[in-house]
Design a protein around this motif. Structure first.
Motif, PDB file in Angstrom:
ATOM      1  N   ASP A   2      24.901  45.762  35.336  1.00  0.00           N
ATOM      2  CA  ASP A   2      24.396  44.605  34.309  1.00  0.00           C
ATOM      3  C   ASP A   2      25.563  43.877  34.105  1.00  0.00           C
ATOM      4  O   ASP A   2      26.507  44.029  34.105  1.00  0.00           O
ATOM      5  CB  ASP A   2      23.805  45.260  33.085  1.00  0.00           C
ATOM      6  N   PRO A   3      25.336  42.585  33.622  1.00  0.00           N
ATOM      7  CA  PRO A   3      26.134  41.342  33.284  1.00  0.00           C
ATOM      8  C   PRO A   3      27.230  42.031  32.411  1.00  0.00           C
ATOM      9  O   PRO A   3      28.448  41.652  32.451  1.00  0.00           O
ATOM     10  CB  PRO A   3      25.368  40.398  32.670  1.00  0.00           C
ATOM     11  N   GLU A   4      26.970  42.507  31.157  1.00  0.00           N
ATOM     12  CA  GLU A   4      27.833  43.176  30.220  1.00  0.00           C
ATOM     13  C   GLU A   4      28.886  44.161  30.873  1.00  0.00           C
ATOM     14  O   GLU A   4      30.226  44.000  30.697  1.00  0.00           O
ATOM     15  CB  GLU A   4      26.999  43.711  29.052  1.00  0.00           C
ATOM     16  N   GLU A   5      28.179  45.287  31.734  1.00  0.00           N
ATOM     17  CA  GLU A   5      29.190  46.206  32.254  1.00  0.00           C
ATOM     18  C   GLU A   5      30.169  45.305  33.560  1.00  0.00           C
ATOM     19  O   GLU A   5      31.320  45.888  33.456  1.00  0.00           O
ATOM     20  CB  GLU A   5      28.528  47.198  33.060  1.00  0.00           C
ATOM     21  N   ARG A   6      29.535  44.351  34.208  1.00  0.00           N
ATOM     22  CA  ARG A   6      30.439  43.859  35.153  1.00  0.00           C
ATOM     23  C   ARG A   6      31.502  43.159  34.372  1.00  0.00           C
ATOM     24  O   ARG A   6      32.789  43.165  34.891  1.00  0.00           O
ATOM     25  CB  ARG A   6      29.510  42.641  35.919  1.00  0.00           C
ATOM     26  N   ILE A   7      31.177  42.520  33.304  1.00  0.00           N
ATOM     27  CA  ILE A   7      32.317  41.706  32.478  1.00  0.00           C
ATOM     28  C   ILE A   7      33.387  42.574  32.202  1.00  0.00           C
ATOM     29  O   ILE A   7      34.841  42.403  32.243  1.00  0.00           O
ATOM     30  CB  ILE A   7      31.899  40.817  31.491  1.00  0.00           C
ATOM     31  N   ARG A   8      32.975  43.790  31.367  1.00  0.00           N
ATOM     32  CA  ARG A   8      33.981  44.983  31.053  1.00  0.00           C
ATOM     33  C   ARG A   8      34.927  45.446  32.061  1.00  0.00           C
ATOM     34  O   ARG A   8      35.843  45.710  32.023  1.00  0.00           O
ATOM     35  CB  ARG A   8      32.970  46.074  30.428  1.00  0.00           C
ATOM     36  N   PHE A   9      34.103  45.724  33.512  1.00  0.00           N
ATOM     37  CA  PHE A   9      34.657  46.136  34.361  1.00  0.00           C
ATOM     38  C   PHE A   9      35.867  45.378  35.149  1.00  0.00           C
ATOM     39  O   PHE A   9      36.936  45.634  35.369  1.00  0.00           O
ATOM     40  CB  PHE A   9      33.824  46.616  35.516  1.00  0.00           C
ATOM     41  N   ARG A  10      35.432  43.804  35.065  1.00  0.00           N
ATOM     42  CA  ARG A  10      36.139  42.802  35.282  1.00  0.00           C
ATOM     43  C   ARG A  10      37.619  42.699  34.789  1.00  0.00           C
ATOM     44  O   ARG A  10      38.827  42.681  35.069  1.00  0.00           O
ATOM     45  CB  ARG A  10      35.751  41.485  35.625  1.00  0.00           C
ATOM     46  N   ASN A  11      37.400  42.716  33.189  1.00  0.00           N
ATOM     47  CA  ASN A  11      38.516  42.792  32.354  1.00  0.00           C
ATOM     48  C   ASN A  11      39.568  43.890  32.686  1.00  0.00           C
ATOM     49  O   ASN A  11      40.528  43.983  32.389  1.00  0.00           O
ATOM     50  CB  ASN A  11      38.185  42.845  30.947  1.00  0.00           C
ATOM     51  N   LEU A  12      38.861  45.217  32.596  1.00  0.00           N
ATOM     52  CA  LEU A  12      39.608  46.238  33.105  1.00  0.00           C
ATOM     53  C   LEU A  12      40.556  46.300  34.101  1.00  0.00           C
ATOM     54  O   LEU A  12      41.713  46.486  34.089  1.00  0.00           O
ATOM     55  CB  LEU A  12      38.677  47.577  32.964  1.00  0.00           C
ATOM     56  N   LEU A  13      39.943  45.828  35.257  1.00  0.00           N
ATOM     57  CA  LEU A  13      40.885  45.624  36.541  1.00  0.00           C
ATOM     58  C   LEU A  13      41.875  44.651  36.146  1.00  0.00           C
ATOM     59  O   LEU A  13      43.133  44.797  36.747  1.00  0.00           O
ATOM     60  CB  LEU A  13      39.725  45.129  37.672  1.00  0.00           C
ATOM     61  N   VAL A  14      41.710  43.509  35.631  1.00  0.00           N
ATOM     62  CA  VAL A  14      42.791  42.531  35.498  1.00  0.00           C
ATOM     63  C   VAL A  14      43.926  43.252  34.429  1.00  0.00           C
ATOM     64  O   VAL A  14      45.038  42.995  34.617  1.00  0.00           O
ATOM     65  CB  VAL A  14      42.110  41.310  34.505  1.00  0.00           C
ATOM     66  N   ASN A  15      43.535  43.940  33.543  1.00  0.00           N
ATOM     67  CA  ASN A  15      44.550  44.781  32.497  1.00  0.00           C
ATOM     68  C   ASN A  15      45.201  45.663  33.560  1.00  0.00           C
ATOM     69  O   ASN A  15      46.456  45.840  33.298  1.00  0.00           O
ATOM     70  CB  ASN A  15      43.984  45.435  31.693  1.00  0.00           C
ATOM     71  N   LEU A  16      44.768  46.306  34.361  1.00  0.00           N
ATOM     72  CA  LEU A  16      45.416  47.338  35.363  1.00  0.00           C
ATOM     73  C   LEU A  16      46.280  46.737  36.371  1.00  0.00           C
ATOM     74  O   LEU A  16      47.286  47.332  36.650  1.00  0.00           O
ATOM     75  CB  LEU A  16      44.261  48.137  36.051  1.00  0.00           C
ATOM     76  N   ALA A  17      45.976  45.534  36.698  1.00  0.00           N
ATOM     77  CA  ALA A  17      46.925  44.613  37.645  1.00  0.00           C
ATOM     78  C   ALA A  17      48.151  44.072  37.020  1.00  0.00           C
ATOM     79  O   ALA A  17      48.963  43.604  37.680  1.00  0.00           O
ATOM     80  CB  ALA A  17      46.053  43.501  38.232  1.00  0.00           C
ATOM     81  N   ALA A  18      48.484  44.262  35.694  1.00  0.00           N
ATOM     82  CA  ALA A  18      49.586  44.002  35.144  1.00  0.00           C
ATOM     83  C   ALA A  18      50.825  44.615  35.759  1.00  0.00           C
ATOM     84  O   ALA A  18      52.033  44.085  35.778  1.00  0.00           O
ATOM     85  CB  ALA A  18      49.542  44.126  33.569  1.00  0.00           C
ATOM     86  N   ASP A  19      50.914  45.812  36.152  1.00  0.00           N
ATOM     87  CA  ASP A  19      52.024  46.736  36.693  1.00  0.00           C
ATOM     88  C   ASP A  19      51.727  47.035  37.981  1.00  0.00           C
ATOM     89  O   ASP A  19      52.335  48.272  38.112  1.00  0.00           O
ATOM     90  CB  ASP A  19      52.609  47.601  35.460  1.00  0.00           C
ATOM     91  N   ARG A  20      50.595  46.931  38.533  1.00  0.00           N
ATOM     92  CA  ARG A  20      50.606  47.236  39.952  1.00  0.00           C
ATOM     93  C   ARG A  20      49.592  46.413  40.884  1.00  0.00           C
ATOM     94  O   ARG A  20      49.253  45.335  40.182  1.00  0.00           O
ATOM     95  CB  ARG A  20      49.684  48.615  39.845  1.00  0.00           C
ATOM     96  N   VAL A  21      49.528  46.771  42.183  1.00  0.00           N
ATOM     97  CA  VAL A  21      48.668  45.935  43.052  1.00  0.00           C
ATOM     98  C   VAL A  21      47.210  46.698  42.873  1.00  0.00           C
ATOM     99  O   VAL A  21      47.240  47.659  42.978  1.00  0.00           O
ATOM    100  CB  VAL A  21      49.187  46.287  44.646  1.00  0.00           C
ATOM    101  N   VAL A  22      46.393  45.626  42.566  1.00  0.00           N
ATOM    102  CA  VAL A  22      44.863  45.959  42.684  1.00  0.00           C
ATOM    103  C   VAL A  22      44.197  45.091  43.589  1.00  0.00           C
ATOM    104  O   VAL A  22      44.205  43.787  43.723  1.00  0.00           O
ATOM    105  CB  VAL A  22      44.360  45.859  41.133  1.00  0.00           C
ATOM    106  N   LEU A  23      43.754  45.952  44.538  1.00  0.00           N
ATOM    107  CA  LEU A  23      43.016  45.283  45.606  1.00  0.00           C
ATOM    108  C   LEU A  23      41.382  45.171  45.298  1.00  0.00           C
ATOM    109  O   LEU A  23      40.906  46.383  45.202  1.00  0.00           O
ATOM    110  CB  LEU A  23      43.173  45.755  46.991  1.00  0.00           C
ATOM    111  N   LEU A  24      40.650  44.065  45.030  1.00  0.00           N
ATOM    112  CA  LEU A  24      39.108  43.953  44.804  1.00  0.00           C
ATOM    113  C   LEU A  24      38.663  43.503  46.060  1.00  0.00           C
ATOM    114  O   LEU A  24      38.957  42.402  46.525  1.00  0.00           O
ATOM    115  CB  LEU A  24      39.122  43.160  43.636  1.00  0.00           C
ATOM    116  N   SER A  25      37.466  44.385  46.662  1.00  0.00           N
ATOM    117  CA  SER A  25      36.834  43.947  47.704  1.00  0.00           C
ATOM    118  C   SER A  25      35.429  43.694  47.094  1.00  0.00           C
ATOM    119  O   SER A  25      34.781  44.617  46.784  1.00  0.00           O
ATOM    120  CB  SER A  25      36.868  44.984  48.729  1.00  0.00           C
ATOM    121  N   THR A  26      34.789  42.514  47.482  1.00  0.00           N
ATOM    122  CA  THR A  26      33.652  42.359  46.873  1.00  0.00           C
ATOM    123  C   THR A  26      32.928  41.254  47.813  1.00  0.00           C
ATOM    124  O   THR A  26      33.425  40.360  48.287  1.00  0.00           O
ATOM    125  CB  THR A  26      33.640  41.807  45.436  1.00  0.00           C
ATOM    126  N   HIS A  27      31.368  41.295  47.540  1.00  0.00           N
ATOM    127  CA  HIS A  27      30.565  39.986  47.979  1.00  0.00           C
ATOM    128  C   HIS A  27      30.340  39.061  46.964  1.00  0.00           C
ATOM    129  O   HIS A  27      29.751  38.143  47.199  1.00  0.00           O
ATOM    130  CB  HIS A  27      29.534  40.323  48.835  1.00  0.00           C
TER     131      HIS A  27
END
Length: 301
Positions: free
Chosen positions: A170-195
């Protein structure tokens, strides 16, 4: 850094050969990198090769200096990798804590004290510490995805690969998940595959678009927008009128005076009331895919 040169993956043989990947060249640096493309574009095959699950048919992949096409290189890369596939099988009778602990053991975290500490840390990172002892079967889809991220992070990877992580949320979970990935990318490579175009636009400053196993675009979202300027229109039409087939409808809004269309195409010739408008990333993606389709028809009529 990840350096990919002329990567190919084929299935079958003879007339039944399928080219899942066809000459992919990419360089991926630290931070958030987006791989955007339609279903069936080859994204999952690409991610599975990077994760060491599938062997390429040709080309070279070097991750942090290690050759992923060799067994030694594959072993070295797996130790620095975290992977969340599109469908992660879970033992739903286990609690989140038990499942992540189990995955940590499989990844070689043998010291019980250190492992327990790390399990607690990653569950807190993904916002599940307060429900760590609850069984996974009672979790929402978004919570299960966060368990998936926790298990991918438990070995503190330099590279995190996530495949279609927000599909079905749902939209709220998507936003939460996106924010989590951005935070994790601060000190590593994060590859996001999506359509999902919006997920890339909200998280990535560097991206590639993959279709039919080939890279159609590589650059920033701003580069994609610039390439689409002059090809997006707003047009209001009354009654049963519809735009011609040369224009792709991105969205439409029903108004009292008619239907307002957002259109992408080479030109809006014949529609004097069409107004040029600033493109969004979804418009840019539609324009890119439209051109790719036309080129495919020209080359393979």
């Amino acid at each position: 850094m990840i350096q990919i040169t002329n990567l190919t993956k084929t299935y079958g043989s003879g007339n039944k050969t399928v080219h899942a990947l066809n000459g992919v060249d990419l360089q991926i640096n630290s931070g958030m990198f987006g791989l955007l493309g339609p279903n069936g574009a080859g994204k999952t095959t690409f991610m599975r090769i990077l994760a060491g699950i599938v062997n390429p048919s040709g080309g070279s992949i070097r991750v942090d200096g290690h050759d992923l096409t060799t067994e030694a290189g594959k072993h070295a890369v797996k130790s620095m990798l975290g992977y969340l596939p599109q469908e992660l099988g879970m033992y739903t009778e286990l609690s989140a804590e038990q499942f992540v602990d189990y995955m940590a053991i499989l990844k070689g975290l043998d010291d019980t004290t250190k492992r327990n500490k790390r399990v607690t840390e990653v569950l807190e990172m993904v916002g599940l510490r307060d429900v760590a002892k609850r069984k996974i079967k009672g979790f929402s889809g978004g919570m299960k995805r966060r368990v998936g991220i926790a298990q991918a992070l438990v070995n503190d990877p330099k590279i995190l690969i996530v495949d279609e992580p927000t599909a079905g949320l749902d939209p709220e979970e998507r936003i939460r998940f996106r924010n989590l990935l951005v935070n994790l990318a601060a000190d590593r490579v994060v590859l996001l595959s999506t359509h999902i175009v919006e997920d890339i636009g909200q998280t990535c400053r560097d991206l590639a678009v993959l279709a039919n196993g080939k890279i159609l675009f590589r650059g920033s979202p701003a580069d994609m927008l610039k390439a689409t300027e002059g090809h997006v229109w707003s047009l209001t039409m009354s009654g049963l009128e519809k735009p011609n087939h040369d224009l792709t409808v991105v969205s439409m809004l029903h108004l009292a005076e008619g239907t307002q269309y957002r259109l992408v195409g080479a030109s809006a010739e014949g529609y004097s009331s069409a107004q040029l408008t600033q493109p969004g990333l979804e418009d840019a993606y539609v324009w890119l895919m439209k051109n790719a389709h036309l080129e495919e028809l020209i080359n393979h009529p």
